[in-house]
Design a protein around this motif. Structure first.
Motif, PDB file in Angstrom:
ATOM      1  N   VAL A   1       0.606  -1.348   0.214  1.00 25.70           N
ATOM      2  CA  VAL A   1      -0.085   0.188   0.030  1.00 25.70           C
ATOM      3  C   VAL A   1       0.943   1.881   0.147  1.00 25.70           C
ATOM      4  O   VAL A   1       2.049   1.079   0.480  1.00 25.70           O
ATOM      5  CB  VAL A   1      -1.048  -0.123   1.629  1.00 25.70           C
ATOM      6  CG1 VAL A   1      -2.090  -1.303   1.110  1.00 25.70           C
ATOM      7  CG2 VAL A   1      -0.083  -0.128   2.809  1.00 25.70           C
ATOM      8  N   THR A   2       0.414   2.222  -0.987  1.00 23.55           N
ATOM      9  CA  THR A   2       1.551   3.651  -0.165  1.00 23.55           C
ATOM     10  C   THR A   2       1.152   4.048   1.075  1.00 23.55           C
ATOM     11  O   THR A   2       0.242   4.867   1.686  1.00 23.55           O
ATOM     12  CB  THR A   2       0.048   4.690  -1.730  1.00 23.55           C
ATOM     13  OG1 THR A   2       0.376   4.137  -2.783  1.00 23.55           O
ATOM     14  CG2 THR A   2       1.399   6.196  -1.996  1.00 23.55           C
ATOM     15  N   ALA A   3       2.279   4.599   1.465  1.00 18.49           N
ATOM     16  CA  ALA A   3       2.244   5.432   2.476  1.00 18.49           C
ATOM     17  C   ALA A   3       2.677   7.118   2.692  1.00 18.49           C
ATOM     18  O   ALA A   3       1.427   7.356   3.334  1.00 18.49           O
ATOM     19  CB  ALA A   3       3.455   4.741   3.658  1.00 18.49           C
TER      20      ALA A   3
ATOM     21  N   THR B   1       9.393  -3.231   6.889  1.00 19.66           N
ATOM     22  CA  THR B   1       8.674  -2.953   6.651  1.00 19.66           C
ATOM     23  C   THR B   1       8.124  -2.516   4.906  1.00 19.66           C
ATOM     24  O   THR B   1       7.372  -2.356   4.769  1.00 19.66           O
ATOM     25  CB  THR B   1       7.519  -3.179   7.498  1.00 19.66           C
ATOM     26  OG1 THR B   1       7.721  -1.520   7.547  1.00 19.66           O
ATOM     27  CG2 THR B   1       7.466  -4.121   8.208  1.00 19.66           C
ATOM     28  N   SER B   2       8.893  -1.177   5.053  1.00 18.08           N
ATOM     29  CA  SER B   2       8.826  -0.214   3.763  1.00 18.08           C
ATOM     30  C   SER B   2      10.046   0.237   2.326  1.00 18.08           C
ATOM     31  O   SER B   2      10.790  -0.425   3.245  1.00 18.08           O
ATOM     32  CB  SER B   2       7.985   1.510   4.984  1.00 18.08           C
ATOM     33  OG  SER B   2      10.018   1.510   4.709  1.00 18.08           O
ATOM     34  N   MET B   3       9.315   0.663   1.713  1.00 20.54           N
ATOM     35  CA  MET B   3      10.363   1.307   0.085  1.00 20.54           C
ATOM     36  C   MET B   3       9.983   1.925   0.132  1.00 20.54           C
ATOM     37  O   MET B   3       8.762   2.791   0.006  1.00 20.54           O
ATOM     38  CB  MET B   3      10.371  -0.330  -0.495  1.00 20.54           C
ATOM     39  CG  MET B   3      10.033  -2.053   0.222  1.00 20.54           C
ATOM     40  SD  MET B   3       9.291  -2.489  -0.481  1.00 20.54           S
ATOM     41  CE  MET B   3       7.243  -2.852  -0.169  1.00 20.54           C
TER      42      MET B   3
ATOM     43  N   PHE C   1       7.369   7.624  -3.831  1.00 19.84           N
ATOM     44  CA  PHE C   1       6.511   6.493  -3.526  1.00 19.84           C
ATOM     45  C   PHE C   1       7.097   5.968  -2.347  1.00 19.84           C
ATOM     46  O   PHE C   1       7.891   4.906  -2.115  1.00 19.84           O
ATOM     47  CB  PHE C   1       5.801   5.550  -4.158  1.00 19.84           C
ATOM     48  CG  PHE C   1       4.886   6.657  -5.187  1.00 19.84           C
ATOM     49  CD1 PHE C   1       3.677   6.517  -5.243  1.00 19.84           C
ATOM     50  CD2 PHE C   1       5.931   7.852  -5.749  1.00 19.84           C
ATOM     51  CE1 PHE C   1       2.330   6.370  -5.664  1.00 19.84           C
ATOM     52  CE2 PHE C   1       4.158   8.127  -6.527  1.00 19.84           C
ATOM     53  CZ  PHE C   1       3.350   7.557  -6.727  1.00 19.84           C
ATOM     54  N   THR C   2       6.317   6.195  -1.077  1.00 14.37           N
ATOM     55  CA  THR C   2       6.741   4.946   0.284  1.00 14.37           C
ATOM     56  C   THR C   2       5.705   3.953   0.392  1.00 14.37           C
ATOM     57  O   THR C   2       4.952   4.165   0.141  1.00 14.37           O
ATOM     58  CB  THR C   2       7.096   5.782   1.650  1.00 14.37           C
ATOM     59  OG1 THR C   2       8.197   6.947   1.635  1.00 14.37           O
ATOM     60  CG2 THR C   2       7.518   5.432   2.459  1.00 14.37           C
TER      61      THR C   2
ATOM     62  N   SER D   1       1.510  -5.180   8.207  1.00  9.91           N
ATOM     63  CA  SER D   1       2.642  -4.456   7.684  1.00  9.91           C
ATOM     64  C   SER D   1       3.657  -5.854   8.183  1.00  9.91           C
ATOM     65  O   SER D   1       3.889  -6.909   9.505  1.00  9.91           O
ATOM     66  CB  SER D   1       3.410  -3.326   8.059  1.00  9.91           C
ATOM     67  OG  SER D   1       2.492  -2.211   8.150  1.00  9.91           O
ATOM     68  N   THR D   2       4.612  -6.331   7.420  1.00  8.37           N
ATOM     69  CA  THR D   2       5.087  -7.456   7.053  1.00  8.37           C
ATOM     70  C   THR D   2       6.307  -6.950   6.879  1.00  8.37           C
ATOM     71  O   THR D   2       6.986  -6.222   5.507  1.00  8.37           O
ATOM     72  CB  THR D   2       4.914  -9.100   6.592  1.00  8.37           C
ATOM     73  OG1 THR D   2       5.115  -9.381   7.147  1.00  8.37           O
ATOM     74  CG2 THR D   2       4.748  -8.172   4.863  1.00  8.37           C
TER      75      THR D   2
END
Length: 180
Positions: free
Chosen positions: A54-56, A85-87, A111-112, A122-123
């Motif tokens: 998902v877009t954070a 858990t984020s990119m 985009f995070t 979140s994984t």
């Protein structure tokens, strides 16, 4: 811990810009471009993480050049940073005039994206193998952008806002303050 090469999740999407995507001036709607960018970021992040994402947040988007009906739009997406858990997905948007072959850089953004497990939580995501100077630069700049965003957030609390401390910022601006 698992690590992946950036090249393994990079992608490029190309799409023909149609009249149905345009505004009254004959240029492509910015909102349509943002939607395509979100799709590219989703695909890149999902490919890297192996999970639905998902877009954070979306970092600043400046539209540098208009995109015309009939142009080929090319979106390039690459993982620039991985947290737990984020990119951060770096995106570059270019348009190509089919007749002339002229390619224009239209915008770039970050985009995070957050990976979600089967339970909707979140994984963890695989880390990145940084194997070029460019990959190290992009990773480091993502960290700096995150720190700057955190500082901005910490500096702006509605509860601490005092109008008299901020009126000097309005001098010379296209506004009039008329508070009763």
């Amino acid at each position: 811990m698992e690590f992946k090469k950036i090249e393994d999740s990079q992608l490029e999407m190309t799409q023909l810009m149609l009249p149905s995507h345009s505004n009254f001036s004959g240029f492509i709607h910015g909102g349509y471009i943002l939607s395509l960018m979100d799709q590219a970021a989703f695909a890149c992040a999902s490919k890297h993480s192996g999970h639905y994402c998902v877009t954070a947040s979306v970092n600043k988007v400046d539209f540098l050049n208009p995109i015309e009906v009939g142009d080929l739009l090319r979106l390039k997406a690459s993982i620039n940073y991985t947290g737990r858990t984020s990119m951060v997905v770096g995106l570059r948007v270019e348009s190509e005039n089919i007749k002339t072959g002229v390619i224009k850089h239209c915008n770039s953004s970050y985009f995070t994206m957050v990976a979600k497990g089967e339970d909707g939580k979140s994984t963890k995501v695989p880390g990145l193998i940084l194997n070029t100077e460019t990959s190290v630069r992009r990773f480091a700049r993502s960290i700096i952008r995150q720190q700057q965003a955190k500082e901005r957030k910490e500096n702006f609390h509605d509860s601490e806002f005092r109008i008299e401390d901020n009126l000097q910022h309005l001098k010379g601006q296209n506004a009039i303050v008329e508070i009763g």
